[in-house]
Design an enzyme around this catalytic site. Structure first.
Site, short mmCIF file in Angstrom:
data_model
loop_
_atom_site.label_atom_id
_atom_site.label_comp_id
_atom_site.label_asym_id
_atom_site.label_seq_id
_atom_site.Cartn_x
_atom_site.Cartn_y
_atom_site.Cartn_z
N ASP A 36 0.85 -1.19 0.00
CA ASP A 36 0.00 0.00 0.00
C ASP A 36 0.88 1.25 0.00
O ASP A 36 1.71 1.44 0.89
CB ASP A 36 -0.89 0.01 1.24
N TYR A 96 3.13 9.85 -0.41
CA TYR A 96 4.18 9.20 0.38
C TYR A 96 5.57 9.43 -0.21
O TYR A 96 6.58 9.18 0.47
CB TYR A 96 3.93 7.69 0.49
N LYS A 109 -2.83 5.94 -4.25
CA LYS A 109 -3.92 6.85 -3.93
C LYS A 109 -3.74 8.22 -4.58
O LYS A 109 -2.61 8.67 -4.79
CB LYS A 109 -4.02 7.04 -2.41
N HIS A 112 -7.63 9.61 -1.78
CA HIS A 112 -6.97 9.58 -0.48
C HIS A 112 -7.70 10.40 0.58
O HIS A 112 -7.69 10.06 1.77
CB HIS A 112 -5.53 10.12 -0.64
#
Length: 293
Positions: free
Chosen positions: A48, A53, A82, A115
């Protein structure tokens, strides 16, 4: 012992592993390589990530090198990414998704999530959030129909956000990913997702990574862990999957990574489950989407 299937069939007919590896705050090629190697060798088959990120490129590059070592191919790994809040909207959503696919070095994503229900830079009460969510979802439906995304879903959506989505979508969300643990159990939301056949996946199952982690140090959790000779993290994760709720624990410690997926060889008793259920305090340790219109 209560037996649990290691994957769940979503409303699309595709399977999603019940246990995956979370990668929030795991950045840098060397660290990503170490974490992915530990995860794949321990049996994780779901990764994930998210555009925010800032590790998609490192994940993609390292998976290319690691998978062949274990005689695995792209189809053996379930990859989730996401849409970031800054990329809400029809054109930006499409571009962001295709960028994620490119840097992850794969031809498709197994799951793509919105997200956050709000757009970046807007006040929480701004009515434009609704328009942006709709545009983003419609772009994702197009990518789904093109085969670029196998499944689409949402993260941090509340029931009212999902109800709004269900009014106009042609492809219903397959997954809701949201904060969930004994201190924040979201029972009405779980029941709603079950009713609508939306797979409920937890993030922050172990709380936050700070030194004052109130979940891992909860006296009830520790008492159960000592009784079962399991780690507090294993108890928390088992509590979730025993309710058929997916988990994506994150760690940079190879031993913890291995331990976190070894949660199918023991069960929590009804008494243990009730004790953990009684810890509900409506406490968010991450983000609370309640304010987003």
């Amino acid at each position: 012992m209560i037996k649990i299937a290691m994957s769940v069939v979503m409303n699309t007919g595709h399977k999603i592993p019940l246990i995956g590896l979370g990668t929030f705050k795991i950045k840098g090629s060397d660290l990503v390589a170490t974490v992915l190697e530990a995860a794949i060798s321990s049996g994780y088959r779901a990764i994930d990530t998210a555009s925010v990120y800032k590790n998609e490129a490192d994940i993609g590059r390292n998976l290319k090198e690691i998978l062949p070592k274990y005689d695995l191919k792209r189809k053996d790994i379930f990859i989730t990414s996401k849409l970031g809040p800054k990329d809400h909207g029809k054109d930006k959503c499409r571009a962001s998704c295709l960028k994620s696919i490119e840097v992850l070095q794969c031809d498709y994503l197994d799951l793509y999530l919105i997200h956050w229900p709000g757009g970046q830079g807007l006040q929480p009460s701004d009515t434009r959030h609704k328009d942006l969510r709709r545009e983003s979802w419609q772009a994702m439906e197009q990518l789904y129909n093109e085969g670029k995304i196998k499944n689409i879903g949402v993260s941090n959506y509340l029931q009212r956000h999902i109800e709004e989505l269900l009014e106009y979508c042609t492809i219903p969300p397959a997954v809701l990913q949201i904060e969930f643990h004994p201190h924040l159990q979201q029972k009405p939301l779980i029941e709603f997702c079950q009713e609508k056949n939306i797979f409920f996946q937890a993030y922050s199952s172990l709380g936050t990574s700070d030194d004052n982690n109130k979940l891992l140090t909860d006296e009830v959790v520790i008492t159960i862990s000592k009784k079962l000779q399991k780690t507090p993290a294993q108890v928390l994760l088992r509590w979730a999957i025993q309710q058929n709720i997916g988990v994506i624990p994150k760690s940079t410690n190879s031993q913890h990574i291995d331990e976190n997926q070894k949660i199918t060889n023991f069960s929590l008793s009804s008494e243990d489950m009730n004790s953990l259920n009684n810890l509900e305090s409506s406490t968010h340790y991450c983000w609370n989407p309640e304010c987003v219109l």
